[in-house]
Each structure stands twice: as C-alpha cells, then as structure tokens.
Design a protein around this motif. Structure first.
Motif, PDB file in Angstrom:
ATOM      1  N   LEU A  28     -72.158 -28.235 -30.015  1.00  0.00           N
ATOM      2  CA  LEU A  28     -72.588 -28.631 -30.844  1.00  0.00           C
ATOM      3  C   LEU A  28     -73.721 -28.041 -31.361  1.00  0.00           C
ATOM      4  O   LEU A  28     -74.352 -27.773 -31.874  1.00  0.00           O
ATOM      5  N   ALA A  29     -74.650 -28.668 -30.145  1.00  0.00           N
ATOM      6  CA  ALA A  29     -75.779 -28.960 -29.954  1.00  0.00           C
ATOM      7  C   ALA A  29     -77.099 -27.308 -30.075  1.00  0.00           C
ATOM      8  O   ALA A  29     -78.433 -27.520 -30.412  1.00  0.00           O
ATOM      9  N   GLU A  30     -76.386 -26.056 -29.590  1.00  0.00           N
ATOM     10  CA  GLU A  30     -76.740 -25.178 -29.310  1.00  0.00           C
ATOM     11  C   GLU A  30     -76.653 -24.227 -30.589  1.00  0.00           C
ATOM     12  O   GLU A  30     -77.604 -23.522 -30.480  1.00  0.00           O
ATOM     13  N   ASP A  31     -76.056 -24.651 -32.062  1.00  0.00           N
ATOM     14  CA  ASP A  31     -75.926 -24.119 -33.078  1.00  0.00           C
ATOM     15  C   ASP A  31     -75.751 -25.521 -34.472  1.00  0.00           C
ATOM     16  O   ASP A  31     -74.890 -26.009 -34.389  1.00  0.00           O
ATOM     17  N   ALA A  32     -76.903 -25.212 -34.630  1.00  0.00           N
ATOM     18  CA  ALA A  32     -76.781 -26.665 -36.109  1.00  0.00           C
ATOM     19  C   ALA A  32     -75.552 -26.624 -37.334  1.00  0.00           C
ATOM     20  O   ALA A  32     -74.938 -27.139 -38.237  1.00  0.00           O
ATOM     21  N   SER A  33     -75.248 -24.344 -36.909  1.00  0.00           N
ATOM     22  CA  SER A  33     -74.314 -23.905 -38.209  1.00  0.00           C
ATOM     23  C   SER A  33     -72.730 -24.538 -37.584  1.00  0.00           C
ATOM     24  O   SER A  33     -71.955 -23.867 -38.509  1.00  0.00           O
ATOM     25  N   ARG A  34     -72.473 -24.573 -36.599  1.00  0.00           N
ATOM     26  CA  ARG A  34     -71.201 -25.178 -36.051  1.00  0.00           C
ATOM     27  C   ARG A  34     -71.241 -26.304 -36.582  1.00  0.00           C
ATOM     28  O   ARG A  34     -71.227 -27.979 -36.738  1.00  0.00           O
ATOM     29  N   LYS A  35     -69.440 -26.486 -36.274  1.00  0.00           N
ATOM     30  CA  LYS A  35     -68.150 -27.805 -36.572  1.00  0.00           C
ATOM     31  C   LYS A  35     -67.360 -27.363 -36.353  1.00  0.00           C
ATOM     32  O   LYS A  35     -66.315 -26.148 -36.104  1.00  0.00           O
ATOM     33  N   LEU A  36     -66.690 -28.711 -36.073  1.00  0.00           N
ATOM     34  CA  LEU A  36     -65.214 -29.062 -35.067  1.00  0.00           C
ATOM     35  C   LEU A  36     -64.142 -29.410 -36.201  1.00  0.00           C
ATOM     36  O   LEU A  36     -64.720 -30.831 -36.427  1.00  0.00           O
ATOM     37  N   ILE A  37     -63.685 -28.994 -35.958  1.00  0.00           N
ATOM     38  CA  ILE A  37     -61.868 -29.798 -36.406  1.00  0.00           C
ATOM     39  C   ILE A  37     -60.895 -30.540 -35.589  1.00  0.00           C
ATOM     40  O   ILE A  37     -60.830 -29.362 -34.878  1.00  0.00           O
ATOM     41  N   LEU A  38     -60.836 -31.599 -34.576  1.00  0.00           N
ATOM     42  CA  LEU A  38     -60.323 -32.042 -33.997  1.00  0.00           C
ATOM     43  C   LEU A  38     -59.159 -32.406 -34.380  1.00  0.00           C
ATOM     44  O   LEU A  38     -58.922 -33.734 -34.982  1.00  0.00           O
ATOM     45  N   VAL A  39     -57.745 -32.165 -33.947  1.00  0.00           N
ATOM     46  CA  VAL A  39     -56.320 -32.532 -34.710  1.00  0.00           C
ATOM     47  C   VAL A  39     -55.521 -32.675 -33.299  1.00  0.00           C
ATOM     48  O   VAL A  39     -55.341 -32.241 -32.739  1.00  0.00           O
ATOM     49  N   VAL A  40     -55.500 -34.036 -33.069  1.00  0.00           N
ATOM     50  CA  VAL A  40     -54.797 -34.515 -32.412  1.00  0.00           C
ATOM     51  C   VAL A  40     -53.490 -35.608 -32.152  1.00  0.00           C
ATOM     52  O   VAL A  40     -53.386 -35.532 -33.070  1.00  0.00           O
ATOM     53  N   GLY A  41     -52.848 -35.076 -31.268  1.00  0.00           N
ATOM     54  CA  GLY A  41     -51.236 -35.395 -30.413  1.00  0.00           C
ATOM     55  C   GLY A  41     -51.256 -37.200 -30.257  1.00  0.00           C
ATOM     56  O   GLY A  41     -51.991 -37.983 -30.237  1.00  0.00           O
ATOM     57  N   GLY A  42     -50.151 -37.076 -29.942  1.00  0.00           N
ATOM     58  CA  GLY A  42     -49.343 -38.773 -29.852  1.00  0.00           C
ATOM     59  C   GLY A  42     -49.524 -38.687 -28.475  1.00  0.00           C
ATOM     60  O   GLY A  42     -49.035 -39.692 -27.878  1.00  0.00           O
ATOM     61  N   GLY A  43     -48.926 -37.858 -27.483  1.00  0.00           N
ATOM     62  CA  GLY A  43     -48.734 -38.218 -26.369  1.00  0.00           C
ATOM     63  C   GLY A  43     -47.840 -38.679 -25.355  1.00  0.00           C
ATOM     64  O   GLY A  43     -46.812 -38.686 -26.192  1.00  0.00           O
ATOM     65  N   GLY A  44     -48.013 -39.445 -24.237  1.00  0.00           N
ATOM     66  CA  GLY A  44     -46.867 -40.059 -23.676  1.00  0.00           C
ATOM     67  C   GLY A  44     -46.385 -41.459 -24.655  1.00  0.00           C
ATOM     68  O   GLY A  44     -45.556 -41.672 -24.769  1.00  0.00           O
ATOM     69  N   PRO A  45     -47.103 -42.203 -24.917  1.00  0.00           N
ATOM     70  CA  PRO A  45     -47.337 -43.480 -25.826  1.00  0.00           C
ATOM     71  C   PRO A  45     -46.234 -42.592 -27.142  1.00  0.00           C
ATOM     72  O   PRO A  45     -44.978 -43.749 -27.410  1.00  0.00           O
ATOM     73  N   ALA A  46     -46.654 -41.526 -27.282  1.00  0.00           N
ATOM     74  CA  ALA A  46     -45.643 -41.178 -28.545  1.00  0.00           C
ATOM     75  C   ALA A  46     -44.241 -40.937 -28.450  1.00  0.00           C
ATOM     76  O   ALA A  46     -43.079 -41.536 -28.423  1.00  0.00           O
ATOM     77  N   ARG A  47     -44.083 -39.693 -26.898  1.00  0.00           N
ATOM     78  CA  ARG A  47     -42.936 -40.542 -26.136  1.00  0.00           C
ATOM     79  C   ARG A  47     -42.010 -41.553 -25.162  1.00  0.00           C
ATOM     80  O   ARG A  47     -40.796 -42.175 -25.774  1.00  0.00           O
ATOM     81  N   THR A  48     -42.641 -41.734 -25.668  1.00  0.00           N
ATOM     82  CA  THR A  48     -42.054 -43.655 -24.972  1.00  0.00           C
ATOM     83  C   THR A  48     -41.830 -44.586 -26.053  1.00  0.00           C
ATOM     84  O   THR A  48     -40.575 -45.069 -25.297  1.00  0.00           O
ATOM     85  N   TYR A  49     -42.456 -44.561 -27.056  1.00  0.00           N
ATOM     86  CA  TYR A  49     -42.140 -45.341 -27.777  1.00  0.00           C
ATOM     87  C   TYR A  49     -40.469 -44.497 -28.848  1.00  0.00           C
ATOM     88  O   TYR A  49     -39.576 -45.275 -29.223  1.00  0.00           O
TER      89      TYR A  49
END
Length: 231
Positions: free
Chosen positions: A33-54
């Motif tokens: 992100l620091a290399e280009d001020a026009s860059r933006k990032l969307i992070l969509v995160v899953g549930g992983g191990g805790p989701a499957r455990t529960y």
C-alpha cells in the motif's frame, strides 16, 4: 485501484490465530500500500478452525440429543467466527481501516480508508460470496482467494492420487466440479454460490496458497504466480 482478497480462515486461524502468518502478511500489505497512494484493499475473512470446531460440536450435540441439525444455525455459527477473525484484522490494520467491519456487503456505500475489512453476512453461502459482491460494488475485476490450497485440482488430491493441479480453468468446468449447492463448512476452492455470481459478473478469481507471502505479493503486482486462474 481496489484489490479484493478473500482471506481463508484456514490461514488466519487454522486452530487459533496464527500470529506468525499475520505478522508477515500485515508487513507485506503495508509495504504494498505504501508504494502507491491510489491502492486500496478489501479483506474478506473466513471462519477457519474455530468455525468448523463449533459447527462440529453443534452437529454432535444435535445427533446425540435426537434433534435434527439445522443448516441455518450451523451457518450462523460459522458467520460469528468470521466476525471474530475480521475484528482481529480490523485491530491489526486500525490505522488504515477507519470503517467498521462490513457485515452486509450490499449496504456499504463508500470506501474511506486504505483497507476495508469484511466478514460473513448471512446463511446460504460463505465469505467468498461477500468478496464477489464487494468486487462488483467497487469495480474490482479480480478476487484473489487465499487459502490452504495452492491450486485447484482436477479432483480432490486427498482422495485421488491421480488428481492434477491446474494453472487455469473456465467457470463452466470449475462449476461442474464444485456443484451449485452450499452446505455450512463445505470445503471447496471457491464457494459454489460465489462461483455462480462471479461467472455472471465476468469476474476472474485467482486461487492461491495464502501462507506464501511472496506469492501473494506477486499476485497483487500482476507478476507470475503459483495458483489457478478461474475465468
């Protein structure tokens, strides 16, 4: 320029939060992100191990108490796990993410910081579908799907030793492999519901192993990478 990463819960929290991975990942993202001020990032995160455990505990309890497991309830358990993982990412990138964690991708109207964090929305699909919705909303042409799977294979390599890794595959062929139905905790390279929407929207999805930070950087930079392109 907006990039969308569908960040598998399996790499953020395989059993519990993977601090080593998150340190390396956050450093790389900040540098990118620091290399280009026009860059933006969307992070969509899953549930992983805790989701499957529960979810597994829920199914075990319903079986042993003689009640039928409910897919909607199992999905809500997984969604709650995604929101915990998302709040951790929000805290890690607090100086770059000035919006609340996005729960409903259809209601977000602006992207005011450098990073947007999103979690699970509602039953019926995984966070992959949320990533596709956000890609459409903010005019990104590609979703990068990072998980514990380095490439899409012709079949499940854990069950079929003859399964071959693929560098590219069409949406038609990919959807024949994963089907059209979603079940909570379903383990596919990309969610069937999200796949259908991505094909209609003419999006490209790149599936790659998320723990290889250099490879993720190569994907973000448009350089040669190890993974599978679905288009």
């Amino acid at each position: 320029m907006v990039k969308v990463l569908s960040l598998g819960g399996s790499i953020v929290a395989p059993d519990s939060p993977d601090a080593d991975f998150l340190i390396r990942f956050s450093r790389m993202i900040r540098e990118w992100l620091a290399e280009d001020a026009s860059r933006k990032l969307i992070l969509v995160v899953g549930g992983g191990g805790p989701a499957r455990t529960y979810q597994k505990a829920y199914r075990t309890i319903t079986e042993q108490t003689g009640t039928a497991p409910n897919n909607e309830q199992a999905d809500w358990i997984g969604i709650t796990a995604t929101r915990l993982n998302a709040q951790l990412l929000k805290a890690i990138f607090a100086d770059m993410c000035n919006q609340d964690v996005v729960y409903d991708p259809t209601q977000v109207s602006e992207f005011s910081g450098r990073i947007m964090i999103a979690a699970g929305w509602k039953p019926g699909f995984s966070t992959d579908n949320d990533a596709v919705l956000l890609a459409e909303r903010f005019a990104a042409d590609t979703v990068v799907n990072l998980s514990n799977i380095e490439k899409v294979y012709t079949d499940d390599p854990r069950k079929n030793p003859d399964a071959k890794p693929l560098d590219e595959i069409s949406w038609d062929d990919f959807r024949k492999m994963v089907g059209d139905e979603w079940t909570p905790g379903k383990n596919t390279p990309f969610d069937p519901i999200a796949s259908r929407r991505a094909q209609v929207a003419e999006l490209t999805v790149i599936c790659a192993g998320g723990t290889d930070i250099d490879n993720t950087r190569a994907v973000l930079d448009g350089k040669p990478f190890k993974g599978t392109k679905i288009s």
